[in-house]
Design a protein around this motif. Sequence first.
Motif, PDB file in Angstrom:
ATOM      1  N   LYS A 149      -8.979  16.386   9.209  1.00 57.23           N
ATOM      2  CA  LYS A 149      -7.727  16.950   8.745  1.00 57.23           C
ATOM      3  C   LYS A 149      -7.694  16.972   7.217  1.00 57.23           C
ATOM      4  O   LYS A 149      -8.233  16.076   6.567  1.00 57.23           O
ATOM      5  N   GLN A 150      -7.002  17.950   6.720  1.00 55.13           N
ATOM      6  CA  GLN A 150      -6.856  18.082   5.278  1.00 55.13           C
ATOM      7  C   GLN A 150      -5.615  17.297   4.855  1.00 55.13           C
ATOM      8  O   GLN A 150      -4.497  17.805   4.857  1.00 55.13           O
ATOM      9  N   ILE A 151      -5.840  16.012   4.542  1.00 48.90           N
ATOM     10  CA  ILE A 151      -4.731  15.166   4.119  1.00 48.90           C
ATOM     11  C   ILE A 151      -5.119  14.474   2.826  1.00 48.90           C
ATOM     12  O   ILE A 151      -6.298  14.344   2.488  1.00 48.90           O
ATOM     13  N   ASN A 152      -4.107  14.028   2.083  1.00 48.97           N
ATOM     14  CA  ASN A 152      -4.323  13.344   0.821  1.00 48.97           C
ATOM     15  C   ASN A 152      -4.872  11.950   1.104  1.00 48.97           C
ATOM     16  O   ASN A 152      -4.217  11.140   1.756  1.00 48.97           O
ATOM     17  N   ARG A 153      -6.102  11.636   0.597  1.00 46.76           N
ATOM     18  CA  ARG A 153      -6.749  10.362   0.881  1.00 46.76           C
ATOM     19  C   ARG A 153      -6.515   9.353  -0.227  1.00 46.76           C
ATOM     20  O   ARG A 153      -7.101   8.274  -0.229  1.00 46.76           O
ATOM     21  N   ILE A 154      -5.664   9.653  -1.202  1.00 45.21           N
ATOM     22  CA  ILE A 154      -5.396   8.734  -2.307  1.00 45.21           C
ATOM     23  C   ILE A 154      -4.498   7.604  -1.807  1.00 45.21           C
ATOM     24  O   ILE A 154      -3.554   7.833  -1.046  1.00 45.21           O
ATOM     25  N   VAL A 155      -4.793   6.389  -2.291  1.00 45.75           N
ATOM     26  CA  VAL A 155      -3.946   5.229  -1.982  1.00 45.75           C
ATOM     27  C   VAL A 155      -3.668   4.490  -3.274  1.00 45.75           C
ATOM     28  O   VAL A 155      -4.495   4.476  -4.193  1.00 45.75           O
ATOM     29  N   ILE A 167       0.858  -1.189   0.000  1.00 43.55           N
ATOM     30  CA  ILE A 167       0.000   0.000   0.000  1.00 43.55           C
ATOM     31  C   ILE A 167       0.894   1.239   0.000  1.00 43.55           C
ATOM     32  O   ILE A 167       1.745   1.400   0.887  1.00 43.55           O
ATOM     33  N   ASP A 168       0.691   2.077  -0.975  1.00 45.79           N
ATOM     34  CA  ASP A 168       1.415   3.350  -1.030  1.00 45.79           C
ATOM     35  C   ASP A 168       0.470   4.451  -0.562  1.00 45.79           C
ATOM     36  O   ASP A 168      -0.585   4.676  -1.156  1.00 45.79           O
ATOM     37  N   VAL A 169       0.847   5.132   0.567  1.00 46.18           N
ATOM     38  CA  VAL A 169       0.008   6.182   1.167  1.00 46.18           C
ATOM     39  C   VAL A 169       0.756   7.505   0.994  1.00 46.18           C
ATOM     40  O   VAL A 169       1.715   7.784   1.735  1.00 46.18           O
ATOM     41  N   PRO A 170       0.373   8.327   0.027  1.00 44.24           N
ATOM     42  CA  PRO A 170       1.139   9.549  -0.273  1.00 44.24           C
ATOM     43  C   PRO A 170       1.231  10.514   0.895  1.00 44.24           C
ATOM     44  O   PRO A 170       2.234  11.193   1.065  1.00 44.24           O
ATOM     45  N   PHE A 171       0.185  10.637   1.694  1.00 38.13           N
ATOM     46  CA  PHE A 171       0.222  11.660   2.736  1.00 38.13           C
ATOM     47  C   PHE A 171       1.303  11.373   3.777  1.00 38.13           C
ATOM     48  O   PHE A 171       1.792  12.272   4.448  1.00 38.13           O
ATOM     49  N   LEU A 172       1.719  10.067   3.913  1.00 39.49           N
ATOM     50  CA  LEU A 172       2.812   9.758   4.839  1.00 39.49           C
ATOM     51  C   LEU A 172       4.132  10.330   4.346  1.00 39.49           C
ATOM     52  O   LEU A 172       5.019  10.638   5.143  1.00 39.49           O
ATOM     53  N   ARG A 173       4.224  10.553   3.041  1.00 38.16           N
ATOM     54  CA  ARG A 173       5.458  11.071   2.466  1.00 38.16           C
ATOM     55  C   ARG A 173       5.516  12.601   2.604  1.00 38.16           C
ATOM     56  O   ARG A 173       6.600  13.182   2.706  1.00 38.16           O
ATOM     57  N   ALA A 215      -9.846   6.699   4.604  1.00 36.26           N
ATOM     58  CA  ALA A 215     -10.894   7.729   4.681  1.00 36.26           C
ATOM     59  C   ALA A 215     -11.324   7.980   6.124  1.00 36.26           C
ATOM     60  O   ALA A 215     -11.676   9.105   6.493  1.00 36.26           O
ATOM     61  N   GLU A 216     -11.305   6.932   6.957  1.00 30.43           N
ATOM     62  CA  GLU A 216     -11.754   7.071   8.350  1.00 30.43           C
ATOM     63  C   GLU A 216     -10.708   7.741   9.224  1.00 30.43           C
ATOM     64  O   GLU A 216     -11.041   8.241  10.311  1.00 30.43           O
ATOM     65  N   PHE A 217      -9.462   7.797   8.780  1.00 24.76           N
ATOM     66  CA  PHE A 217      -8.418   8.355   9.646  1.00 24.76           C
ATOM     67  C   PHE A 217      -8.476   9.882   9.604  1.00 24.76           C
ATOM     68  O   PHE A 217      -8.389  10.494   8.539  1.00 24.76           O
ATOM     69  N   GLU A 218      -8.603  10.410  10.796  1.00 24.25           N
ATOM     70  CA  GLU A 218      -8.598  11.861  10.993  1.00 24.25           C
ATOM     71  C   GLU A 218      -9.435  12.564   9.908  1.00 24.25           C
ATOM     72  O   GLU A 218      -8.925  13.295   9.044  1.00 24.25           O
ATOM     73  N   SER A 247      -2.354   6.212 -10.782  1.00 27.79           N
ATOM     74  CA  SER A 247      -2.950   7.170  -9.854  1.00 27.79           C
ATOM     75  C   SER A 247      -2.460   8.587 -10.131  1.00 27.79           C
ATOM     76  O   SER A 247      -3.228   9.552 -10.059  1.00 27.79           O
ATOM     77  N   MET A 248      -1.192   8.704 -10.482  1.00 29.32           N
ATOM     78  CA  MET A 248      -0.651  10.035 -10.751  1.00 29.32           C
ATOM     79  C   MET A 248      -1.234  10.605 -12.044  1.00 29.32           C
ATOM     80  O   MET A 248      -1.430  11.825 -12.159  1.00 29.32           O
ATOM     81  N   GLN A 249      -1.536   9.748 -12.999  1.00 27.15           N
ATOM     82  CA  GLN A 249      -2.133  10.221 -14.252  1.00 27.15           C
ATOM     83  C   GLN A 249      -3.581  10.650 -14.031  1.00 27.15           C
ATOM     84  O   GLN A 249      -4.017  11.698 -14.535  1.00 27.15           O
ATOM     85  N   GLU A 250      -4.329   9.861 -13.243  1.00 25.48           N
ATOM     86  CA  GLU A 250      -5.773  10.104 -13.130  1.00 25.48           C
ATOM     87  C   GLU A 250      -6.140  10.842 -11.847  1.00 25.48           C
ATOM     88  O   GLU A 250      -7.320  11.134 -11.615  1.00 25.48           O
ATOM     89  N   LYS A 251      -5.136  11.098 -10.998  1.00 16.68           N
ATOM     90  CA  LYS A 251      -5.372  11.846  -9.763  1.00 16.68           C
ATOM     91  C   LYS A 251      -6.417  11.172  -8.873  1.00 16.68           C
ATOM     92  O   LYS A 251      -7.265  11.830  -8.250  1.00 16.68           O
TER      93      LYS A 251
END
Length: 757
Positions: free
Chosen positions: A655-661, A579-585, A649-652, A698-702
């Motif tokens: 907060k304004q964080i990136n929810r894409i996975v 699982i790649d979680v962008p907001f952790l980066r 989606a359920e985490f925080e 994901s990067m192409q289709e956001k």
Amino acid sequence: MRSTVWVNTCAFLLLLVSTFSVVAAPATFTSPALIEAHKLVQIEPNQAKKIASDYLSQRVFSEQKDERMSNLSRDDTDQRIRTPVSTVNALTILANAHFNLGNTREALVNLEQANEITKQYQLLFLELDVRILRTRLLWQSSGKGGEALSELKSIENQLSEISSDLQIARRTHYRIKLLQAEIASNENEFELANNLFAAANTFLPQASMTTQTISFHTKYGQHFLRYRLYNEALSELLLAYWSAIETNSSVQLAKVNQLLAQLFMQRQVLDKALEHLSQAADFYDSYPDSPILGEVLKLMGDIYFLQSKFNLALVHYFNVIDHPSTDKDIEKVIDIRLSLASTYLQLFNYPLAEQYLARAEKLLSYSDLPALTARASLLYAGLAYNQNESKKVIEQAQKALKISQDLKNTSLEQQSYQLLALGYEQRGNYKKSLVNIKLANSLRTFQQNQLNQISENAFRQQKQFVEQALHYEIQTSELSDAVAQQKKFQKVAFVLFCIVTALSLFSIRLTYVSRRSKREIAELNDSLFTHPRSGLPNLRLLNARLPSSLERTQNHFEQWQVGELINEPLSDRLRFVLIDVPFLRNMYLQNGYEEGLKLERAFGDFIKSKIAPPARLYHFSDANLLYIESRETPRSAESLFQDIQSWIAEFEPNKQINRIVRVGMADYPFLPRAYTAINDKELLDILLVSTHIARSLSMQEKQSHWVYLKAIDNAPAASLATGDMRNACRTAINQGLIKVHSSSQNEDGFKKILSKE
């Protein structure tokens, strides 16, 4: 006519007779049969004779080459044989039994046989013991004290020439001195006897009371009793009495009770005499054929006679007549008939008194017993007085007077004067009657003065004092032993306490160190195998567990292939999800370091709460998580992706964080036909390929995407065995060996990404 002094004379004679009974010094017996025979040799000589005879007849004589100069026998473990030492012991017991039964000749024959064996096998100390016993028996049968002392002197000289174990020599010295003391006492050598008893006492162990020590005090008490030294006799006999009780020596206790009864009888303390006789009778009742039982019953009858309980006296006298040991000794037969005659005379039954007296007189004609002859004459005088035959009274009384003067027996002499006075008074010669009355009174006064030297009350108080002193001495000794044992126990307890304390401290220390080590190990494991920020299991733990897990799975599969396992392995297939979680980066750049740490820790705690065992989650890299779950309950890749998306989606939510996975998936085993072809590193490479494809989409289709790589059922292992898993995987996808399942509907974009890949 009643005369208590007659019975006193009878008791004194019985005391003299009891002195001559055989008391062999305890020997070292190892055979239970010989121990039992030695115990019974005085109590029941017939039974002792039978046991010893059976021992000699039923066992085979066996020589022992290693028996030298010691008379200490070995254990008779083999009941079929008897050694020279045990044979000599059996013969000495047999000799004692014969002698106590009145068979002196047979006793000497047994001792001669024993003596020959001791000489043949050079048992020197045992030879001396046999000679001492032979000297004792000859002295008791003949009364020749001078010859016995001469023989004992010869034995003593021979003993001084032998060099051997000191303890054996001391025991033999003791036996010699004790017999010398008994002979001296019987020969009226009072001072010499005292010195010899004192010398014998030096050879006894002084630290503890043994059966030999009790026997010594018993004989010493008999010596004082013979000379009417009641205080000294009482002290010795009471010492033996309490010691026998302390050591639980019932045989010796019965003997001491008999002697104490004689002592109290002479002191006219009849109740105490009867008390001790009752204790002795209780013991000897267990041995109905014992000759000593007859003696005890006779003494009890004499005491009842002195208490004027004539019917009880008759009962006991008749029991003595019926006893089997009475007929074997003519002196006992005469004595008991004279006692019966005296009792019937007190009951005024003159015919029966005359009948028993006549029977005793007939037996006296065949024996030489002057004291009993004097008693018979006094009884005849008493009968004649009651029948008004004054001439016969005087004749018989004068006959008794002459015998008593020859014997120097003041008791019989006093009775003779008393009856002479009655005879002369009955005849009318009052002058001579008065003279004889004065003589009788003077003797009575002399006897009374002897008895009054210690009054009855003083004698009772002395007895109580001596008993208390002995009891106090015993209690003091027991207290000293108890104190010594207590000190010893305290020392041992203190040492044990120190040891236990040291062990306890050591145990506490070990427990503390163990707990601290476990805590440190737990902290170390936590720091080594846990991601420092999120708190999730890290890549190090994955690298430690995954290879061994896959290797174990391979081994099980190989065992199943060769038939060592019944059930097919890998039935619990696994699904690996990267699982790649962008907001952790990006969260540290967006929120700062402190807020980023808090947010990442909160995410780690949150995501762990969503994982249900046996599923596992690892923090693979900064923004990548590796999720592994079992496929026991199969579900689609899309369903799994939706669950992961819902977690993010359920985490925080505020907060304004990136929810894409971006999710890459693959199953293990990856190749259905070759379970063991893909190892742990290769499997991770496949996951990275699928996740990279999902990230690119994901990067192409956001938006979030998932990619699931699944090998077809017939995919060969060789297709992925090129050494470069990423290129092999891309080639296999192009060849159709690996199917790509994805959430993207843009096939052109997907093919473009694959061509770049």
